[in-house]
Write a protein that holds these residues in place. Structure first.
Motif, PDB file in Angstrom:
ATOM      1  N   GLU A  84       0.826  -1.205   0.000  1.00 43.72           N
ATOM      2  CA  GLU A  84       0.000   0.000   0.000  1.00 43.72           C
ATOM      3  C   GLU A  84       0.866   1.264   0.000  1.00 43.72           C
ATOM      4  N   ALA A  85       1.908   1.277   0.785  1.00 42.37           N
ATOM      5  CA  ALA A  85       2.780   2.457   0.845  1.00 42.37           C
ATOM      6  C   ALA A  85       3.679   2.547  -0.381  1.00 42.37           C
ATOM      7  N   TYR A  86       4.073   1.413  -0.938  1.00 44.67           N
ATOM      8  CA  TYR A  86       4.955   1.278  -2.094  1.00 44.67           C
ATOM      9  C   TYR A  86       6.232   2.088  -1.877  1.00 44.67           C
ATOM     10  N   ASP A  87       6.478   3.142  -2.689  1.00 49.21           N
ATOM     11  CA  ASP A  87       7.740   3.873  -2.582  1.00 49.21           C
ATOM     12  C   ASP A  87       7.779   4.813  -1.382  1.00 49.21           C
ATOM     13  N   LEU A  88       6.697   4.853  -0.592  1.00 47.53           N
ATOM     14  CA  LEU A  88       6.695   5.653   0.632  1.00 47.53           C
ATOM     15  C   LEU A  88       6.946   4.781   1.868  1.00 47.53           C
ATOM     16  N   ASN A  89       7.388   3.552   1.634  1.00 50.97           N
ATOM     17  CA  ASN A  89       7.839   2.688   2.718  1.00 50.97           C
ATOM     18  C   ASN A  89       9.339   2.937   2.902  1.00 50.97           C
ATOM     19  N   PHE A  90       9.738   3.348   4.095  1.00 47.44           N
ATOM     20  CA  PHE A  90      11.128   3.754   4.324  1.00 47.44           C
ATOM     21  C   PHE A  90      11.761   2.968   5.463  1.00 47.44           C
ATOM     22  N   HIS A  91      13.068   2.859   5.418  1.00 46.54           N
ATOM     23  CA  HIS A  91      13.849   2.415   6.576  1.00 46.54           C
ATOM     24  C   HIS A  91      15.250   2.978   6.421  1.00 46.54           C
ATOM     25  N   GLU A  92      16.094   2.725   7.389  1.00 42.24           N
ATOM     26  CA  GLU A  92      17.449   3.259   7.355  1.00 42.24           C
ATOM     27  C   GLU A  92      18.436   2.210   6.865  1.00 42.24           C
ATOM     28  N   VAL A  93      19.565   2.676   6.334  1.00 41.94           N
ATOM     29  CA  VAL A  93      20.666   1.795   5.951  1.00 41.94           C
ATOM     30  C   VAL A  93      21.952   2.328   6.554  1.00 41.94           C
ATOM     31  N   ASP A  94      22.847   1.418   6.872  1.00 48.00           N
ATOM     32  CA  ASP A  94      24.185   1.773   7.351  1.00 48.00           C
ATOM     33  C   ASP A  94      25.181   1.591   6.213  1.00 48.00           C
ATOM     34  N   LEU A  95      25.951   2.631   5.915  1.00 46.75           N
ATOM     35  CA  LEU A  95      27.017   2.519   4.928  1.00 46.75           C
ATOM     36  C   LEU A  95      28.234   1.890   5.601  1.00 46.75           C
ATOM     37  N   LEU A  96      28.819   0.903   4.957  1.00 46.80           N
ATOM     38  CA  LEU A  96      29.971   0.246   5.550  1.00 46.80           C
ATOM     39  C   LEU A  96      31.231   1.060   5.272  1.00 46.80           C
ATOM     40  N   PRO A  97      32.078   1.206   6.273  1.00 47.80           N
ATOM     41  CA  PRO A  97      33.281   2.029   6.104  1.00 47.80           C
ATOM     42  C   PRO A  97      34.242   1.437   5.085  1.00 47.80           C
ATOM     43  N   LEU A 131      31.220   8.204  -1.438  1.00 48.13           N
ATOM     44  CA  LEU A 131      30.325   9.023  -2.255  1.00 48.13           C
ATOM     45  C   LEU A 131      29.260   9.741  -1.434  1.00 48.13           C
ATOM     46  N   LEU A 132      28.796   9.106  -0.366  1.00 50.35           N
ATOM     47  CA  LEU A 132      27.708   9.653   0.445  1.00 50.35           C
ATOM     48  C   LEU A 132      28.225  10.049   1.827  1.00 50.35           C
ATOM     49  N   PRO A 133      27.521  10.930   2.513  1.00 47.45           N
ATOM     50  CA  PRO A 133      27.922  11.275   3.878  1.00 47.45           C
ATOM     51  C   PRO A 133      27.972  10.028   4.757  1.00 47.45           C
ATOM     52  N   PRO A 134      28.915   9.958   5.676  1.00 47.76           N
ATOM     53  CA  PRO A 134      29.044   8.759   6.508  1.00 47.76           C
ATOM     54  C   PRO A 134      27.845   8.575   7.433  1.00 47.76           C
ATOM     55  N   GLY A 135      27.674   7.321   7.855  1.00 50.59           N
ATOM     56  CA  GLY A 135      26.647   7.047   8.866  1.00 50.59           C
ATOM     57  C   GLY A 135      25.422   6.351   8.334  1.00 50.59           C
ATOM     58  N   ARG A 136      24.291   6.678   8.936  1.00 49.64           N
ATOM     59  CA  ARG A 136      23.007   6.009   8.679  1.00 49.64           C
ATOM     60  C   ARG A 136      22.103   6.939   7.882  1.00 49.64           C
ATOM     61  N   HIS A 137      21.420   6.371   6.883  1.00 43.95           N
ATOM     62  CA  HIS A 137      20.603   7.189   5.987  1.00 43.95           C
ATOM     63  C   HIS A 137      19.246   6.539   5.738  1.00 43.95           C
ATOM     64  N   LYS A 138      18.260   7.375   5.492  1.00 46.18           N
ATOM     65  CA  LYS A 138      16.907   6.925   5.188  1.00 46.18           C
ATOM     66  C   LYS A 138      16.775   6.656   3.691  1.00 46.18           C
ATOM     67  N   VAL A 139      16.201   5.485   3.354  1.00 48.89           N
ATOM     68  CA  VAL A 139      15.962   5.140   1.953  1.00 48.89           C
ATOM     69  C   VAL A 139      14.555   4.538   1.837  1.00 48.89           C
ATOM     70  N   ASN A 140      14.059   4.466   0.599  1.00 47.47           N
ATOM     71  CA  ASN A 140      12.798   3.763   0.387  1.00 47.47           C
ATOM     72  C   ASN A 140      13.066   2.259   0.274  1.00 47.47           C
TER      73      ASN A 140
END
Length: 256
Positions: free
Chosen positions: A154-167, A174-183
């Protein structure tokens, strides 16, 4: 301006077998958002059609597309057929699309052989993993108890969670370090990582792999989320650096 030409793998809509008119007619298509994502940095998107099937004529090969185009984006879409990685479907609805898989694997192999970069989105990540010898969870919630919900119909692309970028990964550069919200719009995912690949991001809640990259000479990378859907006002990570990195690799391959 000499614009880059970026191939986009086609989605397949197969005939249902019940229509009286044109019962063998197959449709090929791409999502507008994927084409617009590629265009956002000035590249020309080109859908790469199927080069097999009952209606195919002529002598054009996938190798010619790989030579003509500067890079390839592996589209999202249908499940990967479990037979591609040596399994039987656990449920009929997870049987995937064998015909599309064969077409997509041929594309990945041809672009790699031509020295052109390949970037995968969602199913594209799963297909890339399988094409290089990895396996998948046919359904994360069934085969990985305790995993978070990675797809909400139902939410489709509005379903979100966080990801951790591995060092010490390219993605972390390429991206700021740490944890980021993605669909999150997938119910399948990487089970066994393909040889010669590294994990670049994971879901912190359950360890599901969210980004991978080839460690050899080939430029092959993929993310499990949909960067083409990301809108900054929703608080998700700005994926523009990923696209620019891919396009820089495409331009380097053109000049090689």
């Amino acid at each position: 301006m000499d614009r880059l030409k970026i191939g986009i793998s086609a989605c397949f809509f197969h005939p249902d077998g019940e229509r009286q008119a044109a019962p063998s007619k197959t449709l090929l298509w791409i999502e507008q958002s994927t084409a617009h994502w590629v265009m956002s940095e000035g590249a020309l998107p080109v859908m790469v059609p199927s080069l097999n099937g009952a209606t195919f004529r002529g002598d054009i090969t996938v190798r010619e597309y790989a030579q003509w185009l500067d890079g390839l984006v592996m589209h999202g879409g249908a499940d990967v057929w479990p037979g591609t990685y040596g399994e039987q479907p656990l449920r009929p609805e997870w049987r995937g699309d064998r015909i599309r898989d064969e077409n997509d694997i041929a594309l990945v192999q041809a672009f790699r052989a031509a020295g052109k970069p390949v970037f995968g989105i969602c199913r594209g990540l799963q297909l890339i993993n399988v094409a290089h010898g990895g396996t998948l969870y046919q359904d994360i919630s069934t085969q990985k108890p305790g995993a978070r919900r990675h797809r909400d119909a139902e939410a489709y692309d509005l379903n979100f969670h966080e990801v951790d970028l591995l060092p010490r990964t390219r993605l972390a550069q390429l991206l700021p370090p740490g944890r980021h919200k993605v669909n999150s719009v997938h119910h399948q995912g990487v089970k066994d990582l393909a040889p010669a690949f590294v994990v670049e991001a994971v879901s912190p809640d359950d360890g599901v792999i969210e980004a991978i990259r080839h460690t050899g000479d080939a430029w092959v990378a993929a993310v499990q989320w949909h960067p083409e859907f990301h809108r900054p006002e929703l608080g998700v990570i700005d994926d523009t650096p990923l696209l620019r990195d891919f396009l820089e690799a495409a331009r380097a391959a053109r000049c090689a």
